[in-house]
Scaffold this motif. Structure first.
Motif, PDB file in Angstrom:
ATOM      1  N   GLY A 124       0.812  -1.211   0.000  1.00 36.87           N
ATOM      2  CA  GLY A 124       0.000   0.000   0.000  1.00 36.87           C
ATOM      3  C   GLY A 124       0.840   1.254   0.000  1.00 36.87           C
ATOM      4  N   THR A 125       0.167   2.393   0.119  1.00 35.91           N
ATOM      5  CA  THR A 125       0.819   3.691   0.050  1.00 35.91           C
ATOM      6  C   THR A 125       1.164   4.183   1.444  1.00 35.91           C
ATOM      7  OG1 THR A 125      -0.505   4.178  -1.915  1.00 35.91           O
ATOM      8  CG2 THR A 125       0.639   6.018  -0.897  1.00 35.91           C
ATOM      9  N   THR A 144       6.526  -2.285  -0.747  1.00 33.06           N
ATOM     10  CA  THR A 144       6.219  -2.565  -2.145  1.00 33.06           C
ATOM     11  C   THR A 144       5.566  -1.337  -2.766  1.00 33.06           C
ATOM     12  OG1 THR A 144       4.051  -3.527  -1.597  1.00 33.06           O
ATOM     13  CG2 THR A 144       5.918  -5.040  -1.728  1.00 33.06           C
ATOM     14  N   ASP A 145       5.926  -1.083  -4.026  1.00 32.89           N
ATOM     15  CA  ASP A 145       5.340   0.026  -4.797  1.00 32.89           C
ATOM     16  C   ASP A 145       5.524   1.365  -4.093  1.00 32.89           C
ATOM     17  OD1 ASP A 145       4.373  -1.699  -6.847  1.00 32.89           O
ATOM     18  OD2 ASP A 145       2.751  -2.292  -5.521  1.00 32.89           O
ATOM     19  N   GLN A 152      17.167   5.033   2.370  1.00 25.90           N
ATOM     20  CA  GLN A 152      17.485   3.880   3.208  1.00 25.90           C
ATOM     21  C   GLN A 152      16.270   3.001   3.475  1.00 25.90           C
ATOM     22  OE1 GLN A 152      20.641   3.025   3.840  1.00 25.90           O
ATOM     23  NE2 GLN A 152      21.086   4.784   2.545  1.00 25.90           N
ATOM     24  N   ILE A 153      15.599   2.593   2.417  1.00 31.02           N
ATOM     25  CA  ILE A 153      14.491   1.650   2.545  1.00 31.02           C
ATOM     26  C   ILE A 153      14.676   0.559   1.503  1.00 31.02           C
ATOM     27  CG2 ILE A 153      12.884   3.404   3.370  1.00 31.02           C
ATOM     28  CD1 ILE A 153      11.585   3.172   0.539  1.00 31.02           C
ATOM     29  N   THR A 154      14.096  -0.584   1.759  1.00 34.23           N
ATOM     30  CA  THR A 154      14.133  -1.673   0.791  1.00 34.23           C
ATOM     31  C   THR A 154      12.745  -1.807   0.185  1.00 34.23           C
ATOM     32  OG1 THR A 154      15.926  -2.814   1.930  1.00 34.23           O
ATOM     33  CG2 THR A 154      14.551  -4.133   0.471  1.00 34.23           C
ATOM     34  N   ASN A 155      12.693  -1.744  -1.139  1.00 36.84           N
ATOM     35  CA  ASN A 155      11.419  -1.663  -1.850  1.00 36.84           C
ATOM     36  C   ASN A 155      11.432  -2.585  -3.068  1.00 36.84           C
ATOM     37  OD1 ASN A 155       8.826  -0.308  -2.732  1.00 36.84           O
ATOM     38  ND2 ASN A 155      10.143   0.269  -4.444  1.00 36.84           N
ATOM     39  N   VAL A 156      10.267  -3.150  -3.355  1.00 32.81           N
ATOM     40  CA  VAL A 156      10.059  -3.900  -4.596  1.00 32.81           C
ATOM     41  C   VAL A 156       8.921  -3.226  -5.337  1.00 32.81           C
ATOM     42  CG1 VAL A 156       9.511  -6.117  -5.638  1.00 32.81           C
ATOM     43  CG2 VAL A 156      10.791  -6.039  -3.490  1.00 32.81           C
ATOM     44  N   ILE A 314      14.349  -2.621  -5.910  1.00 24.96           N
ATOM     45  CA  ILE A 314      14.258  -3.511  -7.065  1.00 24.96           C
ATOM     46  C   ILE A 314      13.027  -3.146  -7.882  1.00 24.96           C
ATOM     47  CG2 ILE A 314      13.949  -5.903  -7.806  1.00 24.96           C
ATOM     48  CD1 ILE A 314      15.551  -6.763  -5.381  1.00 24.96           C
ATOM     49  N   ILE A 315      13.243  -2.852  -9.155  1.00 26.73           N
ATOM     50  CA  ILE A 315      12.148  -2.477 -10.053  1.00 26.73           C
ATOM     51  C   ILE A 315      11.946  -3.598 -11.064  1.00 26.73           C
ATOM     52  CG2 ILE A 315      11.309  -0.787 -11.719  1.00 26.73           C
ATOM     53  CD1 ILE A 315      11.537   0.227  -8.827  1.00 26.73           C
TER      54      ILE A 315
END
Length: 333
Positions: A124-125, A144-145, A152-156, A314-315
């Motif tokens: 979610g946002t 995610t998204d 400094q965050i880990t995101n997919v 990661i995109i």
């Protein structure tokens, strides 16, 4: 309900001794007491509280799945699919998933601390409160998204901009020059904003501008749709930022007497299973939901294994799936 105190009284030992047996900390308990306590536990059907066990252990073996919104978010197929796949993958790692619906930031940290979770995956946002969430919780967190500027965050996430570009180029190639976009508020969702930006950029390059009337909310009114699709220069194709919106749009156009794709073409985003079942089947921009869930879970356990692992963004790529909901227009249309 049987308590540790009840078992301790029957066994003639301290509550601490019973707690050690329940939590597998047997080195400080005699074999005789272990056997006695375990027999009483079995006889009386004692079931330890998961929350109490997690608080007494360094590792709870619990992973939180934090989804923005209330319980009705599972009505949306994308959310249900992501949560289901993430939960299944967590269990394959020998952990238990805990699903928490977060309607506001304040409850998130309290819940994560109360359950002593080993990590969390966010759906979610959460961009507005992301920095606070990160600073309040010293456990691996995977988003995610996310379109937050915080590094400094880990995101997919997805290449949402590219998805919008692909949708616009495909519709223009099919001869459509008067286009419209349907999506939720771009002020709230960075995902929708990027899909619109990619779509609009191609329109601009081709010499076509999307007016304010051609950027519609996720629940456009029937009169607004009828106005757009009528007159001397009607909109002939829509790009919806999600398949569920595209399918809703199909129904609305049908109610107004417009045929898809003969009168109005539609392209969606997600490639949910429903997209290939409906009639006409939906042309859409596909995201690999399984790969997204798998990537998020793999990242989480990599960070659990190595607390010093660097943040990653990661995109994942997207793909155009061509079906039946977009028609080709003759040059004079």
């Amino acid at each position: 309900m049987v308590t540790l105190k009840d078992i301790a009284a029957e066994a003639g030992v301290s509550v601490m001794t019973v707690s050690r047996v329940v939590n597998g900390q047997l080195s400080k308990v005699s074999d005789a007491n272990i056997q006695k306590i375990q027999k009483i536990i079995e006889k009386r059907g004692y079931v330890p509280s998961q929350s109490a066990r997690s608080l007494s252990s360094r590792s709870s073996k619990i992973i939180a799945i934090v989804a923005q919104g209330d319980g009705d978010i599972l009505e949306y197929p994308y959310n249900a699919s992501m949560i289901g796949q993430i939960g299944s993958l967590i269990q394959k790692h020998g952990y238990s998933p805990m699903l928490y619906f977060a309607s506001e930031y304040q409850g998130i940290t309290k819940k994560l601390h109360a359950w002593n979770v080993d990590g969390a995956i966010f759906l979610g946002t959460f961009d507005e409160n992301l920095e606070k969430i990160q600073s309040d919780n010293k456990i691996p967190l995977i988003f995610t998204d996310c379109y937050s500027p915080i590094r400094q965050i880990t995101n997919v996430g997805l290449d949402d901009f590219k998805g919008g570009v692909m949708a616009a180029r495909y519709l223009l190639k099919k001869g459509h020059t008067n286009l419209a976009f349907v999506g939720s508020s771009t002020d709230i969702s960075g995902v929708v904003r990027q899909r619109l930006k990619g779509f609009a950029s191609v329109c601009t390059e081709a010499g076509y501008r999307l007016s304010a009337e051609q950027v519609l909310p996720d629940a456009p009114t029937l009169p607004a749709l009828k106005t757009l699709c009528s007159g001397s220069h009607p909109v002939t194709a829509f790009f919806a930022s999600a398949d569920r919106l595209a399918i809703t749009l199909m129904r609305q156009l049908h109610e107004l007497g417009f045929r898809v794709p003969q009168d109005c073409s539609i392209i969606g985003f997600d490639d949910l299973p429903t997209s290939s079942y409906i009639t006409p089947s939906l042309t859409t921009i596909r995201q690999d939901i399984h790969l997204k869930a798998e990537t998020a879970v793999d990242l989480l356990f990599r960070h659990i294994a190595n607390a010093k692992a660097p943040a990653e963004n990661i995109i994942l790529d997207v793909q155009l799936i061509e079906r039946e909901s977009v028609s080709s227009l003759p040059p004079d249309r």
